[in-house]
Enzyme design. Sequence first.
Site, PDB file in Angstrom:
ATOM      1  N   HIS A 184      29.133 -18.096   3.188  1.00 43.63           N
ATOM      2  CA  HIS A 184      30.064 -17.434   4.117  1.00 43.63           C
ATOM      3  C   HIS A 184      30.408 -18.314   5.315  1.00 43.63           C
ATOM      4  CE1 HIS A 184      30.414 -13.288   2.406  1.00 43.63           C
ATOM      5  NE2 HIS A 184      29.409 -13.771   1.702  1.00 43.63           N
ATOM      6  N   ASP A 232      35.379 -22.750  -3.219  1.00 45.48           N
ATOM      7  CA  ASP A 232      35.327 -22.685  -4.684  1.00 45.48           C
ATOM      8  C   ASP A 232      36.295 -23.664  -5.331  1.00 45.48           C
ATOM      9  OD1 ASP A 232      33.633 -20.663  -4.068  1.00 45.48           O
ATOM     10  OD2 ASP A 232      34.924 -19.040  -4.794  1.00 45.48           O
TER      11      ASP A 232
HETATM   12 MG    MG Z   1      36.421 -16.081  -7.807  1.00 39.03          MG
END
Ligand code: MG
Length: 389
Positions: A33, A171
Amino acid sequence: MSEAVAERFEELYGTGPEGVWAAPGRVNLIGEHTDYNDGFVMPFALPHTAVAAVSRRTDGVLRLHSADVEGGVVELRLDDLTPGTDRNWTAYPAGVVWALREAGHPVTGADVHLASTVPTGAGLSSSAALEVVVALALDDLYELGLQRWQLARLCQRAENVYVGAPTGIMDQTASACCEDGHALFLDTRDLSQQQIPFDLAASGLRLLVVDTRVKHSHSEGEYGKRRAGCEKGAALLGVDALRDVPHGELDAALARLGDEEEVVRLVRHIVTENERVERVVALLRAGEIRAIGPVLVEGHASLRDDFRISCPELDLAVDTALAAGALGARMTGGGFGGSAIALVEAADVDTVTKALQEAFAAAGFTAPRLFEAVPAPGARRLNRASSSA
Ligand code: MG
Ligand code: ADP
């Protein structure tokens, strides 16, 4: 897998693809996070990949097919692509095409067939793998000359705006930029990155991924709340992002937040988590892989107690792995389900695996999916296979 994907492409579309590309899922070793707080993350690529066979088209049509989803070829017109209108899997690849075109890149259509071994919804970024493999294929075929970090940005835009899922940049950057045998130390403020050697096997270690196979339904709303809370913390402290609160000034910063109890907890997690990433980088650089174990454990406690995004399944995975001899363990990914990781001596893998299976059964939880993760390469072209193109 690339031949099978190319063959299926030919069955679907009549001629072989111009090429086949792969992009991996990822696990985040540490730095959770922090990516929407301009902070540090440290993912590495999984051997599990999304593979895409792709050819160009010149008629403004995008045809999409996935081996992993029921249903046939989906045909879309590029001119009709509109953010927020597609609730299906096709939004991920279509969103990439939309983002490329919106940025002015001359993409005139494509035929795409996809197949992925990245588990979906397990916090291992199957969505980013899908986006990045399509982006890389189109970058290659249309000779766009985009850098990996630019592809990641476009994919993030596809997911944020076209799909409508708020995610940070980790990501897509992991899938696009990771290297074999390394973890990626990424500064999400400017996307500067360093490849940090992370050779588990050479140290006699294994990293177990424990996919709990649960995803609690409130996870998206809670993600939004955490983001908003972090933004509030930054505003109260007068900084652009929580990244700007130095670890050494944490106590003073928390004191200034007074009785904003929830914001205090969120700020404490982000500031200490950034420091944990830096500590892990330093330990890996010094060749002290085992010493990162306790840092992972600290990270889990912070996510559980301060950020409050763990859940009984993740806590059980971590507690059980540690009790069975793991050197360190933590939840990884967005939280409220998904996966945990455990750093384990090679000789202890069977003991830890058995303990996890037994603990989940005893708790009445769904049996977890367990696998060993080896740092694998990022997105790449697999071949130029084409029987007729
Ligand atoms: Mg995802
Ligand atoms: P995660 O990225 O953690 O796996 P997400 O919810 O972000 O979870 O993304 C999962 C979604 O990505 C799936 O619901 C599906 O729409 C899409 N997806 C992932 N892999 C595939 C695939 N092989 N074929 C079609 N869609 C896929």
